[in-house]
Enzyme design. Sequence first.
Site, PDB file in Angstrom:
ATOM      1  N   SER A 144      59.997 -15.442  16.547  1.00 43.48           N
ATOM      2  CA  SER A 144      61.063 -15.703  15.590  1.00 43.48           C
ATOM      3  C   SER A 144      61.804 -14.422  15.232  1.00 43.48           C
ATOM      4  O   SER A 144      61.267 -13.327  15.346  1.00 43.48           O
ATOM      5  CB  SER A 144      60.480 -16.318  14.313  1.00 43.48           C
ATOM      6  OG  SER A 144      59.794 -17.534  14.602  1.00 43.48           O
ATOM      7  N   VAL A 145      63.048 -14.599  14.788  1.00 40.94           N
ATOM      8  CA  VAL A 145      63.857 -13.479  14.319  1.00 40.94           C
ATOM      9  C   VAL A 145      64.230 -13.743  12.865  1.00 40.94           C
ATOM     10  O   VAL A 145      64.667 -14.844  12.517  1.00 40.94           O
ATOM     11  CB  VAL A 145      65.134 -13.299  15.158  1.00 40.94           C
ATOM     12  CG1 VAL A 145      65.928 -12.084  14.676  1.00 40.94           C
ATOM     13  CG2 VAL A 145      64.789 -13.147  16.625  1.00 40.94           C
TER      14      VAL A 145
ATOM     15  N   GLY B 288      62.255 -19.170  19.095  1.00 41.87           N
ATOM     16  CA  GLY B 288      62.134 -19.576  20.484  1.00 41.87           C
ATOM     17  C   GLY B 288      60.765 -19.280  21.038  1.00 41.87           C
ATOM     18  O   GLY B 288      59.820 -19.013  20.297  1.00 41.87           O
TER      19      GLY B 288
ATOM     20  N   PHE C  61      59.551 -16.783  22.411  1.00 37.77           N
ATOM     21  CA  PHE C  61      59.013 -15.442  22.221  1.00 37.77           C
ATOM     22  C   PHE C  61      58.669 -15.158  20.770  1.00 37.77           C
ATOM     23  O   PHE C  61      58.191 -14.090  20.444  1.00 37.77           O
ATOM     24  CB  PHE C  61      60.012 -14.390  22.716  1.00 37.77           C
ATOM     25  CG  PHE C  61      60.018 -14.264  24.209  1.00 37.77           C
ATOM     26  CD1 PHE C  61      59.221 -13.336  24.851  1.00 37.77           C
ATOM     27  CD2 PHE C  61      60.806 -15.094  24.975  1.00 37.77           C
ATOM     28  CE1 PHE C  61      59.215 -13.231  26.223  1.00 37.77           C
ATOM     29  CE2 PHE C  61      60.806 -14.987  26.353  1.00 37.77           C
ATOM     30  CZ  PHE C  61      60.006 -14.062  26.982  1.00 37.77           C
TER      31      PHE C  61
ATOM     32  N   ASP D 284      69.437  -9.989  32.633  1.00 44.69           N
ATOM     33  CA  ASP D 284      69.499 -11.253  31.895  1.00 44.69           C
ATOM     34  C   ASP D 284      70.771 -11.348  31.052  1.00 44.69           C
ATOM     35  O   ASP D 284      70.724 -11.684  29.867  1.00 44.69           O
ATOM     36  CB  ASP D 284      68.256 -11.410  31.014  1.00 44.69           C
ATOM     37  CG  ASP D 284      67.965 -12.870  30.687  1.00 44.69           C
ATOM     38  OD1 ASP D 284      68.494 -13.757  31.404  1.00 44.69           O
ATOM     39  OD2 ASP D 284      67.231 -13.135  29.730  1.00 44.69           O
TER      40      ASP D 284
END
Length: 385
Positions: free
Chosen positions: A59-60, A55, A57, A172
């Site tokens: 990557s995971v 996304g 921010f 959030d």
Amino acid sequence: MTCFPFSFKKTSTISKHNLDNDEDISGIHNVKIYTYKELRKATDDFSQANKIGEGGFGSVYMGRLKGGKLAAIKVLSAESRQGVKEFLTEINVISEIQHENLVKLYGCCVERNNRILVYNYLENNSLSRTLLGGSHNSIYFDWGTRCRICVGVASGLAFLHEEVRPPIIHRDIKASNILLDKDLTPKISDFGLAKLMPANATHVSTRVAGTLGYLAPEYAIGGRLTRKADIYSFGVLLVEIVSGRCNTNSRLPIEEQFILERTWELYERKELVALVDTSLNGEFDAEQACKFLKIGLLCTQESPKCRPSMSSVVKMLTGEMDVNDSTLTKPALISDFMDLKVRKNQESTTMDLKTSSSSYNTFSTSEQQDSTITSAATAQYDHSM
């Protein structure tokens, strides 16, 4: 009770020069420091095969740490909208607390311009991908599982609000920030936007951040943050879990696009059961499902003072407290907020809302999931990490 200080202790483990900016990173403490080389090896050089989320921010990746332990390795991209402040917030908040329904931080990596967080690996991704993922959903959520998820998230939030000192406001809460382990136990994730509530304070005045659809309108408009903003977000999430649909979906008829409007309409008609996810094929406790939807409405009432505390929500969900809807008032509706947004835009008023991150993947059945407002006050659709 978990306690931790406002000012974080300085550590000699990490030098200020490890990041390519002048922000003070001395706040990192009590956290295992991984080297970039270690994490590169754990993820097979951050291979695409190990990527489990992506996304705005970064990557995971799924990685196997030294010793064989699996981990979720969140790599912030150089262009990430999450700054050092949010990075430090996430580390300091989550490293100091432990709860069954919160993600566990293993450590971090700060080398040169690399900012990486290492979490426990959760096998079943997020609620937005699984429960709300439409045809991409490979998991069947029966009614009992949904109940356990609702209670688990509520328990995690009650812990943050009422047991941690100073209290933590997550800011959030949304489907993409609720991760699921192998047993579908929910874990609240992504504390980059979290705020600590000072002792004896009634609210915190802050730049507004969050996700449209889950964002309490009174907070979005005035920037006065209280626990009730999280409670509003949880109320929306609760309705999503029961109904199996995203809070906003423009593909539906206009009268059904916004889930809170639809819930209130069905409540007034005494037809709440019609909102329950049809994929359950009628195999659910109708009385309990309607009770959960009423709790969702209690949490999203227009007046923050009318919303229950999270500990009360837990008791209502588990049957320890009756649900009193005799004085239930209309929710603060997303459509009202969006109408205000349009008027504000026409008046050239800037609303500084920050796009928030989710933890693994926010893929959902419609583009309306995780929609946010930008500083230009125009709706966007965020599929961020």
